[in-house]
Design a protein around this motif. Structure first.
Motif, PDB file in Angstrom:
ATOM      1  N   UNK A  35      50.833  14.694  58.523  1.00  0.00           N
ATOM      2  CA  UNK A  35      50.870  13.266  58.243  1.00  0.00           C
ATOM      3  C   UNK A  35      50.783  12.446  59.524  1.00  0.00           C
ATOM      4  N   UNK A  36      51.461  12.908  60.592  1.00  0.00           N
ATOM      5  CA  UNK A  36      51.392  12.188  61.860  1.00  0.00           C
ATOM      6  C   UNK A  36      49.954  12.179  62.389  1.00  0.00           C
ATOM      7  N   UNK A  37      49.299  13.335  62.336  1.00  0.00           N
ATOM      8  CA  UNK A  37      47.915  13.414  62.796  1.00  0.00           C
ATOM      9  C   UNK A  37      46.997  12.533  61.963  1.00  0.00           C
ATOM     10  N   UNK A  38      47.277  12.476  60.679  1.00  0.00           N
ATOM     11  CA  UNK A  38      46.434  11.691  59.773  1.00  0.00           C
ATOM     12  C   UNK A  38      46.615  10.191  60.011  1.00  0.00           C
ATOM     13  N   UNK A  39      47.825   9.789  60.352  1.00  0.00           N
ATOM     14  CA  UNK A  39      48.111   8.364  60.528  1.00  0.00           C
ATOM     15  C   UNK A  39      47.628   7.857  61.889  1.00  0.00           C
ATOM     16  N   UNK A  40      47.837   8.626  62.936  1.00  0.00           N
ATOM     17  CA  UNK A  40      47.508   8.180  64.301  1.00  0.00           C
ATOM     18  C   UNK A  40      46.054   8.493  64.647  1.00  0.00           C
ATOM     19  N   UNK A  41      45.167   7.774  63.999  1.00  0.00           N
ATOM     20  CA  UNK A  41      43.749   7.931  64.314  1.00  0.00           C
ATOM     21  C   UNK A  41      43.081   9.078  63.606  1.00  0.00           C
TER      22      UNK A  41
END
Length: 590
Positions: A481-487
């Motif tokens: 989710x972090x990877x998906x949200x931050x660009x």
């Protein structure tokens, strides 16, 4: 309303479960279905030691492949025996092979390697000569266009003639032979002849007939372009700088190409090498081997030999210092070394059609396209070899030359693929372990059966990225989710170098050895895609740092670049093995 909310929640949950099931099914192909028990893992945690390795030998034969792979996967290989173990892991040796089988394999690999080296070195000699000719032609063209006299140390009027011979000049021609200018004393020479001898770089020398049919020829500053190419390739020697090819060849023949069939591997290596010293027959005259600036081209054979001597005018004074007895002995014994004796088997080809290589397996003819392709690859290899791991003590100039030989041999055998940046990084650790070109070449070819797919022509990289996305989505949804949200860097492009080189640039050499052998062993007892789990392990190992700093794509690339060669490889490998076990358990309980 309540029913609609419950219905939507239920169908959302059902869709999620179906998605997870699809992902599990997809991931099932990434790991082996059989899970190694805890007891088996504990028994193998010490790895493959030297003592254990010798215990596994039965009558000099290793038969228990599964045990070897398990020991290597869970504990690695003791460094002192890596030279013995790695050929088995890479497929160079087969498990169950005897000592005689292994010796036979090594000998076959050595002969094949030497033959390949001889072939591409011969082609390299053609390429170098062609480059020299092109540079000289360009230089001459530039000077001519400016109306200047070419500064080549000779009379421009002689450019298209080997030697200008007056029909009534008996000093130059006697009984159909061209006499060597150095044999004429200064009293016998005219003023013009003495000036010519001092001015010219190369002298005309005598070409005699042997008992077999040979060619009478005139030799001047140089031979014809095609003939020089062939003669140079035979010995790997290059013509001296400043002597461009003339328009005339041997005798009346205007364009001769010599195509010599393949010799045995041992003789090919001795004959065709840019580094080998030229072998001289017992009949060779002392003057031929001691003249300053001489170029002696020789091909030894069972009966006949091809020998061409280009004698520098300044060094030819040594001939004048020889007494009469030595000159008579030279005349009697030096027939094969003074002139060009061409065996009957030599075929004549058109210089305009193609370029022949004396090292080719079929006495082959190489097209201009092939020469251009190999020349481009040589440039790429040379550029990468010179900057490959220069901070590592092993790679001195001599070992860098070994690295270049292995790399050029692989490129020559795989010209359809050619050289791609990074291949040298895959050869280097193998060469450090084996310190043997032939075995390194064989093991590198085995390694490239898997690794070549990661390079741009292979197409495996996209599959790695897709599998990484699936793995992290299942095993660490918060990170996903972090990877998906931050660009949205779930494309995992920051892993490209990891997969391309099996983490070689991320680790120091000792850690690279441990990671590589674990990857090779994992294929047989845990996962054929263990590189994916090592990549995920690197992300998971620094999970807290990535989450706490809310890293985006640029941050994570910068972070891992700064961490290169500072990773704890042993801990990362253990995390990767745990991730494999998690996926195996997940699939088993689906």
């Amino acid at each position: 309303m309540r029913k609609q909310i419950i219905s939507r929640a239920f169908y959302g949950w059902l869709a999620h479960c179906r998605h997870l099931r699809t992902v599990r099914t997809h991931l099932s192909g990434l790991v082996h279905p059989v899970i190694i028990t805890k007891e088996g893992q504990l028994s193998a945690k010490n790895g493959l030691t030297e003592e254990r390795w010798h215990q596994l030998f039965e009558n000099e034969v290793i038969t228990d492949e599964a045990e070897v792979m398990k020991l290597v996967y869970f504990g690695g290989v003791q460094h002192e025996i890596r030279k013995e173990v790695w050929p088995y892991l890479l497929g160079h040796y087969k498990f169950g092979s005897t000592a005689d089988d292994r010796c036979s394999i090594d000998e076959g690999v050595r002969l094949t390697y030497e033959q390949v080296v001889a072939e591409w070195m011969a082609v390299e000699a053609i390429i170098r000569q062609r480059e020299k000719d092109n540079q000289m032609a360009k230089f001459s063209s530039e000077n001519s266009s400016e109306g200047q006299i070419p500064l080549t140390g000779r009379d421009p009027s002689l450019d298209s003639e080997v030697f200008e011979i007056e029909e009534d000049n008996d000093d130059y021609i006697e009984s159909g032979e061209v006499r060597e200018m150095s044999e004429l004393t200064s009293e016998q020479m005219t003023i013009e002849q003495r000036e010519f001898v001092q001015k010219e770089d190369y002298l005309v020398f005598e070409c005699r007939k042997s008992r077999q049919d040979t060619l009478e020829s005139e030799m001047g500053r140089s031979m014809s372009e095609a003939s020089v190419d062939r003669a140079d390739v035979v010995t790997g020697k290059e013509t001296p700088q400043g002597s461009p090819p003339s328009d005339e060849g041997f005798g009346d023949s205007t364009s001769l190409n010599l195509s010599v069939g393949r010799q045995s591997t041992s003789s090919a290596k001795d004959v065709i090498s840019a580094k080998d010293q030229i072998t001289q027959d017992d009949d060779a005259t002392p003057a031929a081997s001691t003249l300053e600036g001489d170029v002696v081209l020789e091909r030894t054979g069972a009966r006949n030999s091809i020998t061409v001597e280009l004698i520098n005018g300044k060094g030819s004074t040594s001939h004048e210092k020889e007494d009469a007895d030595e000159e008579e002995e030279e005349d009697e014994t030096g027939d094969n070394l003074r002139g060009l004796n061409i065996p009957d088997s030599v075929s004549l080809l058109s210089a305009e059609s193609a370029t022949a290589s004396p090292a080719s397996s079929n006495g082959g003819v190489y097209s201009t396209e092939l020469l251009d392709t190999f020349s481009l690859n040589l440039h790429r290899v040379d550029k990468d070899v010179q900057r490959c791991d220069r901070n590592y003590a092993y790679f001195n100039m001599g070992n860098l030359e070994k690295l270049r030989n292995v790399m050029c041999s692989y490129v020559w055998e795989h010209l359809d693929v050619g050289y791609v940046q990074g291949m040298c990084d895959l050869v280097a650790p193998l060469l450090v372990i084996f310190d043997d070109e032939a075995k390194t070449y064989s093991c590198f070819c085995e390694l490239m059966k898997r690794m070549s797919k990661n390079f741009p022509h292979g197409g495996a990289m996209d599959n790695h990225f897709a599998n990484m996305r699936s793995l992290i989505q299942i095993l660490d949804s918060e990170m996903f989710e972090l990877m998906h949200q931050n660009g949205d860097y779930t494309h995992f492009y920051f892993c490209y170098r990891w997969f391309l080189l099996d983490f070689k640039r991320e680790l120091v050499y000792d850690d690279t050895f441990a990671v590589w052998e674990t990857i090779w062993a994992a294929k047989h007892c845990a996962s054929g895609f263990f590189v994916l789990f090592i990549a995920l392990a690197l992300v998971e190992y620094y999970r807290d740092i990535i989450l706490d700093n809310n890293m985006d794509f640029t941050d994570i690339i910068k972070f891992f670049n700064e961490m290169a060669e500072h990773h704890e490889a042993k801990d990362v490998l253990q995390v990767a093995r745990d991730l494999v076990h998690r996926v195996q358990s997940l699939i088993e309980n689906k």
